[in-house]
Motif scaffolding. Structure first.
Motif, PDB file in Angstrom:
ATOM      1  N   HIS A 258       0.846  -1.192   0.000  1.00  7.98           N
ATOM      2  CA  HIS A 258       0.000   0.000   0.000  1.00  7.98           C
ATOM      3  C   HIS A 258       0.884   1.245   0.000  1.00  7.98           C
ATOM      4  CE1 HIS A 258      -2.175   3.219   2.258  1.00  7.98           C
ATOM      5  NE2 HIS A 258      -3.169   2.849   1.466  1.00  7.98           N
ATOM      6  N   THR A 259       0.566   2.216  -0.853  1.00  4.35           N
ATOM      7  CA  THR A 259       1.401   3.417  -0.965  1.00  4.35           C
ATOM      8  C   THR A 259       0.665   4.691  -0.580  1.00  4.35           C
ATOM      9  OG1 THR A 259       0.814   3.619  -3.320  1.00  4.35           O
ATOM     10  CG2 THR A 259       2.834   2.391  -2.773  1.00  4.35           C
ATOM     11  N   GLY A 260      -0.542   4.552  -0.027  1.00  5.89           N
ATOM     12  CA  GLY A 260      -1.324   5.724   0.364  1.00  5.89           C
ATOM     13  C   GLY A 260      -0.928   6.271   1.727  1.00  5.89           C
ATOM     14  N   GLU A 261      -1.711   7.222   2.208  1.00  7.38           N
ATOM     15  CA  GLU A 261      -1.442   7.913   3.471  1.00  7.38           C
ATOM     16  C   GLU A 261      -1.964   7.102   4.657  1.00  7.38           C
ATOM     17  OE1 GLU A 261      -2.535  12.194   5.656  1.00  7.38           O
ATOM     18  OE2 GLU A 261      -3.428  11.666   3.704  1.00  7.38           O
ATOM     19  N   ILE A 262      -1.278   7.222   5.789  1.00  3.15           N
ATOM     20  CA  ILE A 262      -1.759   6.655   7.052  1.00  3.15           C
ATOM     21  C   ILE A 262      -2.241   7.804   7.933  1.00  3.15           C
ATOM     22  CG2 ILE A 262      -1.187   5.350   9.129  1.00  3.15           C
ATOM     23  CD1 ILE A 262       1.012   3.945   7.574  1.00  3.15           C
ATOM     24  N   LYS A 263      -3.489   7.740   8.384  1.00  4.39           N
ATOM     25  CA  LYS A 263      -4.051   8.759   9.269  1.00  4.39           C
ATOM     26  C   LYS A 263      -4.293   8.140  10.648  1.00  4.39           C
ATOM     27  CE  LYS A 263      -6.405  11.341   5.609  1.00  4.39           C
ATOM     28  NZ  LYS A 263      -7.717  11.873   5.112  1.00  4.39           N
ATOM     29  N   TRP A 264      -3.852   8.837  11.682  1.00  7.10           N
ATOM     30  CA  TRP A 264      -4.003   8.341  13.050  1.00  7.10           C
ATOM     31  C   TRP A 264      -5.126   9.082  13.763  1.00  7.10           C
ATOM     32  CZ3 TRP A 264      -1.456   4.041  14.425  1.00  7.10           C
ATOM     33  CH2 TRP A 264      -0.378   3.653  13.630  1.00  7.10           C
ATOM     34  N   ASP A 265      -6.092   8.322  14.291  1.00  9.55           N
ATOM     35  CA  ASP A 265      -7.224   8.907  15.010  1.00  9.55           C
ATOM     36  C   ASP A 265      -6.903   8.903  16.506  1.00  9.55           C
ATOM     37  OD1 ASP A 265      -9.586   9.720  16.109  1.00  9.55           O
ATOM     38  OD2 ASP A 265     -10.834   8.153  15.212  1.00  9.55           O
ATOM     39  N   SER A 266      -6.345  10.013  16.987  1.00 15.39           N
ATOM     40  CA  SER A 266      -5.904  10.093  18.382  1.00 15.39           C
ATOM     41  C   SER A 266      -7.053  10.183  19.372  1.00 15.39           C
ATOM     42  CB  SER A 266      -4.956  11.282  18.577  1.00 15.39           C
ATOM     43  OG  SER A 266      -5.588  12.484  18.172  1.00 15.39           O
ATOM     44  N   SER A 267      -8.291  10.280  18.869  1.00 18.42           N
ATOM     45  CA  SER A 267      -9.439  10.273  19.782  1.00 18.42           C
ATOM     46  C   SER A 267      -9.755   8.852  20.256  1.00 18.42           C
ATOM     47  CB  SER A 267     -10.671  10.865  19.090  1.00 18.42           C
ATOM     48  OG  SER A 267     -11.130  10.006  18.041  1.00 18.42           O
ATOM     49  N   LYS A 268      -9.212   7.863  19.561  1.00 17.81           N
ATOM     50  CA  LYS A 268      -9.425   6.468  19.940  1.00 17.81           C
ATOM     51  C   LYS A 268      -8.355   6.040  20.951  1.00 17.81           C
ATOM     52  CE  LYS A 268     -12.873   5.407  17.149  1.00 17.81           C
ATOM     53  NZ  LYS A 268     -13.076   6.685  16.427  1.00 17.81           N
ATOM     54  N   PRO A 269      -8.683   5.054  21.814  1.00 17.16           N
ATOM     55  CA  PRO A 269      -7.752   4.669  22.885  1.00 17.16           C
ATOM     56  C   PRO A 269      -6.501   3.962  22.375  1.00 17.16           C
ATOM     57  CG  PRO A 269      -9.623   3.160  22.814  1.00 17.16           C
ATOM     58  CD  PRO A 269      -9.940   4.278  21.869  1.00 17.16           C
ATOM     59  N   ASP A 270      -5.398   4.204  23.073  1.00 16.27           N
ATOM     60  CA  ASP A 270      -4.133   3.555  22.750  1.00 16.27           C
ATOM     61  C   ASP A 270      -3.979   2.215  23.456  1.00 16.27           C
ATOM     62  OD1 ASP A 270      -2.769   5.096  20.905  1.00 16.27           O
ATOM     63  OD2 ASP A 270      -1.944   6.443  22.408  1.00 16.27           O
ATOM     64  N   GLY A 271      -4.658   2.072  24.590  1.00 15.34           N
ATOM     65  CA  GLY A 271      -4.427   0.885  25.407  1.00 15.34           C
ATOM     66  C   GLY A 271      -3.165   1.053  26.239  1.00 15.34           C
ATOM     67  N   THR A 272      -2.610  -0.057  26.710  1.00 14.50           N
ATOM     68  CA  THR A 272      -1.407  -0.036  27.534  1.00 14.50           C
ATOM     69  C   THR A 272      -0.248   0.625  26.789  1.00 14.50           C
ATOM     70  OG1 THR A 272      -2.127  -2.121  28.516  1.00 14.50           O
ATOM     71  CG2 THR A 272       0.157  -1.506  28.864  1.00 14.50           C
ATOM     72  N   PRO A 273       0.503   1.530  27.459  1.00 16.99           N
ATOM     73  CA  PRO A 273       1.615   2.220  26.783  1.00 16.99           C
ATOM     74  C   PRO A 273       2.676   1.277  26.233  1.00 16.99           C
ATOM     75  CG  PRO A 273       1.103   3.265  28.886  1.00 16.99           C
ATOM     76  CD  PRO A 273       0.308   2.003  28.831  1.00 16.99           C
ATOM     77  N   ARG A 274       3.006   0.253  27.008  1.00 20.33           N
ATOM     78  CA  ARG A 274       4.009  -0.700  26.556  1.00 20.33           C
ATOM     79  C   ARG A 274       3.699  -2.057  27.175  1.00 20.33           C
ATOM     80  NH1 ARG A 274      10.634  -0.802  27.358  1.00 20.33           N
ATOM     81  NH2 ARG A 274      11.074  -1.886  25.403  1.00 20.33           N
ATOM     82  N   LYS A 275       4.000  -3.117  26.455  1.00 27.26           N
ATOM     83  CA  LYS A 275       3.715  -4.458  26.965  1.00 27.26           C
ATOM     84  C   LYS A 275       4.752  -5.420  26.412  1.00 27.26           C
ATOM     85  CE  LYS A 275      -0.213  -6.478  25.894  1.00 27.26           C
ATOM     86  NZ  LYS A 275      -1.642  -6.824  25.821  1.00 27.26           N
TER      87      LYS A 275
END
Length: 316
Positions: A258-275
């Motif tokens: 895939h060569t298109g753009e990636i958009k990040w929806d920061s209104s959605k939860p990230d979950g645990t910071p690191r695991k």
């Protein structure tokens, strides 16, 4: 372990169970038994008890569970708690009653506290609050770990718990409503590529770090646990390395083409910071993961392409 020992793999049609079944066959085990959900409802205590009375397995590997990502856990908290407890409790209790000597319980790294020190050590269990987005599944799995530990302590049976990190691979769930992050990304990027490399929107900020284990590596670890007696009851299974969700997205995007753009929806939860899992106990026991992430993702995408007809069309 005798190659003719009767081994019951619960959940043998799922991603994990099917990989374990294949690994056992490859090692020469010839007396494997499995039942699909129509043949045996693992939530039904009487049905499970009757099955054990009839089949009398020597070994039980519990790869059966109701699983899903953040969205599924959020939408169905009662089912994720209750059904997983019913499944594992029936299997563990029936195994004890049927004098099953070896039981391998598979859980998840989400059993550890959300803000536990990294990497996650086995002794961090029950030392702090869980991640809210999957606490229902985590609580259920914790009870399974403790049930096996109690049997080991009280009855001296070889019941152990393996806690894998995030799994992926052939036979994964690619349903965008219930899947985990890696297969969901793979499907989104593929669909976007097919309709002109449209932008792909992903949940969260992309900053959390995650560890991923190819399912065939977990299956190999299960066979290793079957053939060896471990000193303790709880072992982490992972690679010991992680990457950001953003890095994962770029890797999958490259694999898919895939060569298109990636958009990040920061209104959605990230979950645990690191695991990240501390896998030193498993390595000291003599087992280590082998499949590199890039290789595993490529093999997973190849399987995905071969099975496209089984997936319904989705909108991204």
């Amino acid at each position: 372990m005798n190659s003719n020992a009767k081994i019951y793999v619960a959940g043998h049609h799922g991603m994990v169970g099917s990989a374990i079944w294949s690994a056992l066959e490859a090692k020469g085990y010839t007396n494997l038994i499995g039942r699909n959900s129509k043949e045996l409802d693992l939530r039904n205590q009487l049905s499970v008890s009757d099955f054990f009375s009839q089949e009398k397995p020597a070994v039980v590997i519990d790869a059966a569970a109701r699983v899903g990502g953040i969205l599924a856990n959020s939408n169905y908290p009662f089912q994720f708690l209750m059904e997983n407890m019913q499944i594992q409790n029936n299997l563990i209790d029936s195994s004890l009653n049927a004098d099953v000597q070896k039981f391998i319980f598979l859980g998840s790294s989400c059993i550890y506290p959300k803000l536990a020190p990294q990497p996650l050590k086995e002794e961090y269990l029950l030392t702090g609050p869980l991640e809210p987005t999957n606490e229902w599944y985590a609580v259920a799995k914790i009870t399974g770990v403790k049930a096996c530990e109690a049997i080991r302590k009280q009855f001296g049976k070889d019941y152990i718990s393996l806690m894998p990190t995030n799994l992926y691979g052939p036979n994964d769930n690619f349903d965008l409503n219930t899947s985990h992050v890696l297969p969901a990304m793979m499907r989104k990027f593929h669909v976007a590529k097919e309709i002109g490399n449209e932008p792909v929107e992903l949940w969260g900020s992309g900053s959390p770090m995650r560890e991923f284990l190819f399912v065939e590596d977990l299956a190999d670890a299960v066979v290793f646990a079957l053939e060896n007696k471990f000193e303790d009851n709880l072992y982490n299974v992972g690679t010991g390395t992680d990457l950001t969700i953003k890095e994962l997205a770029m890797l999958i995007q490259k694999t898919v083409g895939h060569t298109g753009e990636i958009k990040w929806d920061s209104s959605k939860p990230d979950g645990t910071p690191r695991k990240l899992m501390d896998v030193s106990k498993m390595e000291q026991a003599g087992w280590k993961a082998k499949v590199e992430l890039e290789v595993g993702i490529q093999r997973t995408y190849e399987w995905f392409l071969e099975n496209l007809e089984s997936f319904k069309e989705v909108r991204i």
